[in-house]
Design an enzyme around this catalytic site. Structure first.
Site, PDB file in Angstrom:
ATOM      1  N   HIS A   1     -13.259  -0.189  -9.200  1.00  0.00           N
ATOM      2  CA  HIS A   1     -11.992   0.517  -8.987  1.00  0.00           C
ATOM      3  C   HIS A   1     -12.336   1.996  -8.883  1.00  0.00           C
ATOM      4  CE1 HIS A   1      -9.488  -2.852 -10.797  1.00  0.00           C
ATOM      5  NE2 HIS A   1     -10.670  -3.117 -11.290  1.00  0.00           N
TER       6      HIS A   1
ATOM      7  N   ASN B   1      -1.503  -8.521  -8.360  1.00  0.00           N
ATOM      8  CA  ASN B   1      -2.027  -9.107  -9.601  1.00  0.00           C
ATOM      9  C   ASN B   1      -2.384  -8.088 -10.683  1.00  0.00           C
ATOM     10  OD1 ASN B   1      -4.017  -8.823  -7.344  1.00  0.00           O
ATOM     11  ND2 ASN B   1      -5.492  -9.087  -9.003  1.00  0.00           N
ATOM     12  N   TYR B   2      -2.693  -6.838 -10.269  1.00  0.00           N
ATOM     13  CA  TYR B   2      -3.209  -5.852 -11.227  1.00  0.00           C
ATOM     14  C   TYR B   2      -2.115  -4.900 -11.699  1.00  0.00           C
ATOM     15  CZ  TYR B   2      -8.286  -5.651 -12.032  1.00  0.00           C
ATOM     16  OH  TYR B   2      -9.558  -5.848 -12.486  1.00  0.00           O
TER      17      TYR B   2
ATOM     18  N   PHE C   1      -6.497  -0.279  -0.993  1.00  0.00           N
ATOM     19  CA  PHE C   1      -6.225   1.153  -1.211  1.00  0.00           C
ATOM     20  C   PHE C   1      -4.794   1.211  -1.784  1.00  0.00           C
ATOM     21  CE2 PHE C   1      -9.501   3.549   1.327  1.00  0.00           C
ATOM     22  CZ  PHE C   1     -10.257   2.455   1.716  1.00  0.00           C
ATOM     23  N   ASP C   2      -4.704   1.229  -3.089  1.00  0.00           N
ATOM     24  CA  ASP C   2      -3.395   1.006  -3.700  1.00  0.00           C
ATOM     25  C   ASP C   2      -2.414   2.164  -3.530  1.00  0.00           C
ATOM     26  OD1 ASP C   2      -4.277  -1.458  -4.380  1.00  0.00           O
ATOM     27  OD2 ASP C   2      -4.616  -1.035  -6.482  1.00  0.00           O
TER      28      ASP C   2
ATOM     29  N   GLU D   1      -2.140   2.259   0.974  1.00  0.00           N
ATOM     30  CA  GLU D   1      -1.731   1.007   1.615  1.00  0.00           C
ATOM     31  C   GLU D   1      -0.494   0.391   0.959  1.00  0.00           C
ATOM     32  OE1 GLU D   1      -6.104  -0.561   3.212  1.00  0.00           O
ATOM     33  OE2 GLU D   1      -5.289  -1.415   1.384  1.00  0.00           O
ATOM     34  N   TYR D   2      -0.372   0.565  -0.351  1.00  0.00           N
ATOM     35  CA  TYR D   2       0.722  -0.108  -1.078  1.00  0.00           C
ATOM     36  C   TYR D   2       1.776   0.853  -1.638  1.00  0.00           C
ATOM     37  CZ  TYR D   2      -2.420  -4.110  -0.843  1.00  0.00           C
ATOM     38  OH  TYR D   2      -3.231  -5.110  -0.385  1.00  0.00           O
TER      39      TYR D   2
ATOM     40  N   HIS E   1     -16.167  -6.358  -8.680  1.00  0.00           N
ATOM     41  CA  HIS E   1     -15.473  -5.323  -7.913  1.00  0.00           C
ATOM     42  C   HIS E   1     -15.569  -3.995  -8.634  1.00  0.00           C
ATOM     43  CE1 HIS E   1     -12.538  -7.017 -10.736  1.00  0.00           C
ATOM     44  NE2 HIS E   1     -12.017  -5.806 -10.778  1.00  0.00           N
TER      45      HIS E   1
HETATM   46 CU   LIG Z   1     -11.096  -4.835 -12.285  1.00  0.00          CU
END
Ligand SMILES: [Cu+2]
Length: 636
Positions: free
Chosen positions: A431, A378-379, A294-295, A298-299, A429
């Protein structure tokens, strides 16, 4: 305060952030084990902003976490009166992980004797200096420790050399678990041994040999400067005006978007923000199934924002804005040039050639871009808001960066991901993003229609079978509004002000057009979905409530779920002719491909808002032709 505030919605200045820290410290609210998770503007009451009250008292909203007691606190701080206005313990929650914790977590893993022993045993490696440790959220899978400790479950990689692309060499079988309160590894889980993939693949300029040589310079010049005016974080451009906001959690936000329609300031959006996102991975393997970041919650999308001082690749005359945050110890943290704004040529705005007169009339489209890019391990995610001369507003997310990779044994394939290189695969995955659009079309009292286009029944009124019509459904309550996209009826939504009519006597409105989307592939009882209720529907409409800001609730990190939109809309509140908030969830299903490696070409996803009877005619009819010099720059 040294900086002048032009608009009460402008983000906190560096001085204001520091003042909030000082006030909290002076009030005895900060212990040696306290972390400042975030300090942001406590936005003033919407009614007062609408009344265009000047000099509204500035307030800060702070989230603090005490590692010593595993306790979260929320504080409101009056910057004007230099006092803590409210102080609340929020029991049983884990706020967003801070950037400091990311760094300290990596150090804790590298210093762990148990981790070192596992590394030595599995790979014969003594030296941890080449190990990369990416903090990953622990989530919640019903284990007691997930509810009563502050945890992280990092993923580790072993670089071949200090600047090589480490993500191609995942340490698949070793999973340390870190208690972020104690900042130590509490155990190292081992799931078997996967040899390190022997491949190497790079993207950095100094490592890619034989770069193409056929690119001639492309320069954008604006000899008379840009067409926008900026005061602080308040922007005016081509009839548009708005305020740029930024905070540690949501990153870039836009406020008070208005359009000057022949001298009249007309409000469109009060606030536009990314409220949450989640990236659930689809591999049930023991080393992979916990991956679902949960970007935002959470981040912290703002906390992870890039300084574009070095890494901006926009063309033209760029105006940057800094983001003023603080680190987890309350020290100033300014992300220089966190937000980029510039104008872009966007092809043809409109054109018609009168065949009989042989006179072409053509206008070039220009758009204003306000953007920010965040790196979440990484993203990379780029968030781009576009304003157009014809009244369109577009939001586009650009997904790039490096795939989250896993190791496979020699000759192995996974049904849950794509083989990218020998012994290296990228799990499938999705998004999912959730955006909150607080519409205020010509005032706060708005309504929402769901518009479905369908064929008319054959019969006397449709003798040729060609008839189809758009059928609007007025959404009266929250539960009625829950909906997904529907290709069969070309479904759109129209937000209107039922109290203001246009030239043809209809309520003025804006239409919402979805872009690409997806349905969640995880089952409804998957743990991540309990926490990500916002993925259950593409569209949600709620009545405005000051404290409903995040689609997955205030504290999704390690939560057991059930919060946010799924909880609020249970009340089934009325949403007709009131201050409405339109929430949109959109997903990108990513079945990776070798071309996404070693670095992923940008993928795009977003939506478009178009005026629909908001203006009496094409508002860009008054755009003049381009100067001849500019128009002829193409001649060879
Ligand atoms: Cu992706």
């Amino acid at each position: 305060m040294t900086n002048t505030i032009n608009n009460p919605l402008e983000p906190l200045t560096a001085n204001e952030v520091q003042l909030a820290v000082t006030i909290l410290k002076d009030a005895g609210k900060v212990t040696p084990t306290t972390r400042f998770v975030s300090i942001s503007l406590r936005e003033p009451n919407k009614k007062l902003v609408h009344e265009q009250k000047r000099d509204l008292p500035r307030e800060a909203f702070a989230v603090l976490f005490d590692n010593g007691t595993n306790s979260c606190y929320e504080a409101c701080v009056s910057l004007a009166n230099r006092e803590v206005v409210s102080w609340k313990h929020v029991p049983g929650v884990q706020p967003t992980m801070t950037v400091d914790e990311q760094v300290e977590c990596e150090q804790a893993v590298l210093a762990s004797p148990e981790f070192k022993a596992a590394l030595k045993k599995q790979y014969g490696v003594d030296d941890t200096s080449l190990v990369m440790v990416d903090i990953w959220s622990a989530g919640n899978y019903g284990q007691p420790e997930e509810s009563n400790r502050r945890l992280a479950r990092p993923l580790c990689f072993l670089r071949p050399d200090p600047t090589d692309n480490g993500y191609v060499r995942p340490i698949e079988g070793i999973r340390p678990v870190v208690d972020l309160n104690e900042m130590c590894v509490i155990r190292v889980e081992e799931y078997g041994h996967w040899p390190l993939p022997l491949v190497t693949a790079n993207y950095s300029a100094d490592r890619v040999a034989n770069q193409r040589k056929d690119i001639k310079p492309l320069e954008i010049t604006q000899p008379e400067g840009p067409s926008f005016e900026v005061e602080g974080y308040t922007v005016k451009w081509q009839n548009w005006s708005f305020v740029i906001g930024f905070n540690a959690r949501e990153g870039l936000t836009l406020h008070n978007i208005k359009y000057n329609d022949r001298g009249k300031e007309r409000s469109i959006l009060y606030r536009a923000s990314l409220t949450e996102m989640v990236v659930p991975y689809g591999d049930p393997a023991p080393t992979q199934f916990r991956k679902n970041a949960f970007d935002v919650g959470e981040y912290g999308m703002g906390m992870c924002a890039n300084s574009l001082e070095l890494g901006c690749d926009c063309l033209g005359l760029i105006r940057y804005f800094d983001a003023h945050l603080c680190n987890s110890r309350g020290e100033p943290l300014t992300i220089k040039n966190a937000i980029c704004m510039h104008e872009e040529d966007f092809g043809i705005l409109w054109k018609h050639t009168d065949r009989r007169l042989n006179v072409p009339e053509v206008r070039r489209s220009r758009r204003l871009v306000v953007s920010s890019v965040s790196t979440v391990e990484n993203y990379e995610y780029g968030f781009f808001w576009y304003l157009y001369q014809d009244g369109n507003i577009q939001f586009e997310i650009k997904l790039t960066g490096i795939l989250s990779l896993g190791a496979l044994k020699p000759g192995e394939k996974s049904p849950y991901g794509s083989l990218i290189a020998p012994q290296l695969y990228a799990p499938n995955h999705q998004h999912f993003f959730n955006v909150r659009l607080d519409f205020d079309l010509d005032g706060v009292a708005n309504s929402v229609y769901q518009i479905d286009v369908s064929q008319d029944e054959p019969g006397p009124k449709n003798p040729h079978g060609n008839a189809f019509s758009a059928r609007p459904t007025l959404l009266k309550s929250e539960k009625q509004a829950l909906a997904n996209l529907k290709l069969e009826t070309a479904r759109t939504w129209k937000i209107v002000n039922p109290n203001v009519t246009n030239v043809v006597g209809e309520p003025i409105g804006y239409k919402f057009f979805a872009g690409d989307n997806a349905l969640p592939m995880g089952s409804t009882d998957a743990w991540w979905r309990k926490r990500a209720g916002f993925v259950n529907h593409h569209v949600w409409v709620t009545p405005y409530s000051e404290d409903e800001r995040y689609g997955a609730g205030d504290y999704p990190n390690q939560s057991r779920g059930g919060d946010g939109l799924i909880k609020w809309t249970e009340a089934d509140r009325p949403i007709e002719n009131t201050d409405v908030v339109f929430w949109y969830t959109f997903g990108h299903t990513h079945i990776p491909r070798p071309e996404d490696y070693p670095v992923m070409p940008t993928a795009y996803i977003g939506f478009l808002l178009k005026p629909n009877g908001f203006f009496d005619m094409n508002p860009a009819n008054d755009v003049p032709p381009s100067p001849k010099k500019e128009a002829k720059s193409c001649c060879h």
